[in-house]
Design a protein around this motif. Structure first.
Motif, PDB file in Angstrom:
ATOM      1  N   THR A 307      50.577  67.254  62.204  1.00 15.00           N
ATOM      2  CA  THR A 307      52.169  66.844  62.645  1.00 15.00           C
ATOM      3  C   THR A 307      52.359  66.208  61.901  1.00 15.00           C
ATOM      4  O   THR A 307      53.643  66.059  61.885  1.00 15.00           O
ATOM      5  CB  THR A 307      52.541  67.498  64.116  1.00 15.00           C
ATOM      6  N   GLN A 308      52.217  65.367  61.843  1.00 15.80           N
ATOM      7  CA  GLN A 308      52.899  63.910  60.644  1.00 15.80           C
ATOM      8  C   GLN A 308      51.518  63.150  59.991  1.00 15.80           C
ATOM      9  O   GLN A 308      51.417  62.550  60.030  1.00 15.80           O
ATOM     10  CB  GLN A 308      52.702  63.005  62.085  1.00 15.80           C
ATOM     11  N   ALA A 309      51.183  63.888  58.576  1.00 15.77           N
ATOM     12  CA  ALA A 309      50.647  64.208  57.778  1.00 15.77           C
ATOM     13  C   ALA A 309      50.863  62.785  57.041  1.00 15.77           C
ATOM     14  O   ALA A 309      50.136  61.889  56.134  1.00 15.77           O
ATOM     15  CB  ALA A 309      50.415  65.485  57.261  1.00 15.77           C
ATOM     16  N   ALA A 310      52.665  62.903  56.260  1.00 18.96           N
ATOM     17  CA  ALA A 310      52.023  62.136  56.021  1.00 18.96           C
ATOM     18  C   ALA A 310      52.857  60.427  56.051  1.00 18.96           C
ATOM     19  O   ALA A 310      51.960  59.734  55.551  1.00 18.96           O
ATOM     20  CB  ALA A 310      53.973  62.211  55.095  1.00 18.96           C
ATOM     21  N   LEU A 311      52.776  60.793  57.733  1.00 20.45           N
ATOM     22  CA  LEU A 311      53.017  59.242  58.401  1.00 20.45           C
ATOM     23  C   LEU A 311      50.842  58.608  58.356  1.00 20.45           C
ATOM     24  O   LEU A 311      51.174  57.448  57.898  1.00 20.45           O
ATOM     25  CB  LEU A 311      53.181  59.036  59.226  1.00 20.45           C
ATOM     26  N   CYS A 312      50.462  59.685  58.911  1.00 18.05           N
ATOM     27  CA  CYS A 312      48.847  59.291  59.093  1.00 18.05           C
ATOM     28  C   CYS A 312      48.669  58.967  56.807  1.00 18.05           C
ATOM     29  O   CYS A 312      47.397  58.112  56.633  1.00 18.05           O
ATOM     30  CB  CYS A 312      48.199  60.838  58.870  1.00 18.05           C
ATOM     31  N   ALA A 313      49.144  59.636  56.133  1.00 14.19           N
ATOM     32  CA  ALA A 313      48.767  59.360  54.723  1.00 14.19           C
ATOM     33  C   ALA A 313      48.973  58.290  54.513  1.00 14.19           C
ATOM     34  O   ALA A 313      47.870  56.964  53.773  1.00 14.19           O
ATOM     35  CB  ALA A 313      49.023  60.106  53.689  1.00 14.19           C
ATOM     36  N   GLY A 314      49.827  57.506  54.814  1.00 11.97           N
ATOM     37  CA  GLY A 314      50.169  55.865  54.651  1.00 11.97           C
ATOM     38  C   GLY A 314      49.067  55.026  55.311  1.00 11.97           C
ATOM     39  O   GLY A 314      49.672  54.132  55.054  1.00 11.97           O
ATOM     40  N   PHE A 315      48.957  55.772  56.027  1.00 10.26           N
ATOM     41  CA  PHE A 315      47.871  54.647  57.876  1.00 10.26           C
ATOM     42  C   PHE A 315      46.593  55.022  56.899  1.00 10.26           C
ATOM     43  O   PHE A 315      46.745  53.156  56.304  1.00 10.26           O
ATOM     44  CB  PHE A 315      48.085  55.214  58.701  1.00 10.26           C
TER      45      PHE A 315
END
Length: 323
Positions: A307-315
């Motif tokens: 659901t929040q892949a971009a946020l997870c990628a940054g993390f």
């Protein structure tokens, strides 16, 4: 033949026909899922298991590869949905089907506990020539990542844990209620009842797993969700679920080692609205026990890799030290 005997015989025949029909329906559903989502990677033989994995990107600038481990009843497409290709722009990325899940298999009674699965994953890394890796673990894959870090610390450069299981909860989530099937009945339940029952409870289960966010419309195919209907998938998930309680206390007892000098750095990401695992117990509680861990809380649910892949990628990039 009396009327009662005739009625009983007819009832038994009707039940038998119903069971045969349900089993045929389950087999057909599994075949359709496998045709829509076939294996996409390579296989590696390790003691007790045959692991399916996908790879992308290339190691560069001495960066440790990123190794991704999914959660209970999941499979590697949860990461392949968006994260694998995104992160592969910066480094080598590998996503595994855990033993028994997705298209990975395991020998009977082998590679079931988190400790056994940790050894199986490390054996695969050794076979691939990977000396150290950044482990990305989602949900139960987070607990598996912690088990690897505690059993094989030399193999772990850092941990990036997404909504991880870090402590044995006092009660399991409603989402896992259906997995509490006695071992003697698992195969029968999986081959006859699991698929129809899952379809009956599908709306509630998806609300628990994804809420308060919405499931993407392409989750069944692009994120591999349709593979959930395979009987083998249910059996593996039930075995994994039953194996958590005996092992998790030993993993928790090892947390002081994560505070020692030279221990892998630990990053944790949790959604405040997670309906599967309590972010206060699993996230904040873990950070209190491992003060060096960096905890990030965001608005969201349990399925953050989808659901929040971009946020997870940054993390994950921050955890891996990728600027």
């Amino acid at each position: 033949m009396t009327t009662a005997v005739t009625l009983l015989t007819g009832l038994l025949i009707a039940v038998a026909l119903l069971l045969v029909a349900l089993a045929a329906f389950s087999r057909a559903a599994a075949r359709r899922a496998e045709q829509a989502i076939p294996p996409v990677g390579r296989f590696i033989e390790v003691p007790g298991a045959r692991l399916h994995l996908v790879e992308a990107g290339e190691a560069r600038d001495g960066r440790a590869p990123i190794v991704m481990l999914h959660g209970l009843a999941g499979q590697l497409h949860h990461f392949r949905y968006a994260l694998v290709d995104d992160l592969a722009r910066d480094t080598r990325v590998l996503a595994f089907d855990r033993p028994g899940s997705g298209y990975s298999t395991r020998d009977p009674g082998r590679a079931t506990t988190l400790e056994e699965q940790a050894d199986a994953v490390v054996a695969a890394l050794d076979a691939l020539g990977i000396e150290r890796a950044v482990l990305v673990g989602h949900s139960l894959g987070g607990a598996l990542s912690l088990a690897i870090a505690l059993r094989h610390p030399h193999k772990v450069a850092a941990l990036a844990l997404l909504a991880p299981l870090t402590a044995l909860p006092p009660a399991s989530s409603e989402a896992f209620r259906d997995l509490k099937v006695p071992p003697a009945l698992r195969a029968l339940f999986a081959r006859v009842f699991a698929v129809p029952y899952f379809l009956y409870r599908r709306a509630l289960l998806l609300e628990l797993v994804f809420g308060p966010e919405r499931m993407p419309a392409d989750y069944p195919t692009r994120a591999g969700g349709a593979l959930t209907v395979r009987p083998s998938h249910f059996i593996a998930a039930a075995e994994d679920f039953a194996a958590v309680s005996p092992v998790m206390p030993r993993i928790e007892a090892g947390y002081p080692a994560l505070n020692a000098p030279g221990a892998p750095r630990v990053h944790v990401l949790y959604g405040r609205g997670d309906r599967v695992l309590d972010h206060r117990m699993q996230g904040e509680g873990f950070a209190a026990r491992v003060p060096g861990a960096r905890l990030e809380l965001v608005d969201g649910g349990h399925m953050l890799p989808v659901t929040q892949a971009a946020l997870c990628a940054g993390f994950i990039r921050r955890a891996a030290g990728i600027v």
